[in-house]
Design a protein around this motif. Structure first.
Motif: not given
Length: 266
Positions: A148, A200, A205-206, A208-209
């Motif tokens: 990420y 966060a 934010a997610d 999964a992404r």
């Protein structure tokens, strides 16, 4: 083309030979157990001093293992017969901060002014985690580790700046403590985590992404644990926009002749 998994008993040199022959272009995760793997960034000589200083100022994401002489594709301190132009399965070519190509051999792009930087990789500390009995979810699910881009800035040096990139592994609290203890022994391959818990807080934010790799399942009672990642230089290249740069594709590392056990500082 990719065919037949690399046997587990192979050495770093044997893996590099298979990659050089074009027999393996995918992730080197799990290949040549015991051997240090390295991230790659290749830059023109006029940017090399600033990038080396950037690595020194950002040792968590950019732990520098070795750098080449300008125009010299060999890295004798990392292993015999290394040719950085052929010994990584997939390279990314960047121009003005945009990735313009992926290729398996960069001999046609090599220049006398290019300097190769090799940075420590989390594949090395993962071996120590596994040896201690910890479970790594991405390996359990046969996925690439999730990666990420955060909102945490790196320390700039010359033109180089950009966000910190992290990799994530879920653990229960007691396991997370043990993972911190183990990876703290390996500062040359990212060392201890940079964040634990709420994604966060570092701009994710997610879960999964992902920005690279693959998302993994989180189980009840687990928390995400984030380590600085060697993909950070690619985010820095995108932000800094140097005229020309070559990196590895995520997960496709240089497998060296160094042993992971020699990297532990205690």
């Amino acid at each position: 083309m990719d065919h037949n998994p690399v046997p587990q008993h192979e050495t770093g040199w044997q893996v590099r030979q298979r990659i050089r022959r074009g027999e393996w272009t995918r992730s080197t995760q799990g290949m040549a157990p015991g051997y240090v793997q390295a991230n790659l960034a290749i830059l023109p000589r006029d940017l090399a001093a600033d990038f080396q200083r950037f690595c020194a100022l950002n040792p968590k994401p950019c732990p520098l293992l070795a750098s080449s002489e300008p125009g010299d594709p060999t890295l004798p301190s990392l292993g015999r017969d290394i040719d950085i132009r052929t010994d990584i399965g997939t390279y990314r070519v960047w121009r003005d901060g945009e990735m313009v190509a992926e290729m398996h051999d960069i001999r046609d792009l090599w220049r006398d002014d290019l300097v190769a930087f090799l940075l420590g990789c989390s594949h090395s500390f993962e071996e120590a985690l596994l040896a201690d009995g910890l479970t790594l979810r991405h390996l359990e699910q046969d996925r690439a580790v999730p990666v990420y881009t955060t909102n945490v800035p790196t320390v700039p040096a010359g033109p180089f700046h950009g966000p910190l990139v992290v990799s994530m592994r879920p653990f229960r609290p007691a396991e997370a403590i043990r993972a911190i203890q183990i990876t703290s022994r390996f500062p040359s391959v990212h060392g201890a985590p940079v964040h634990i818990g709420d994604p966060a807080m570092i701009g994710i934010a997610d879960l999964a992404r992902v920005d690279a790799g693959e998302a993994v399942d989180m189980e009840a009672g687990e928390m995400p644990v984030f380590w600085a990642c060697g993909v950070t230089p690619q985010a820095v290249v995108a932000a800094t926009k140097p005229p020309f740069c070559i990196t590895h594709a995520p997960g496709r590392m240089l497998v060296t002749d160094l042993m992971n056990s020699r990297l532990a500082v205690f």
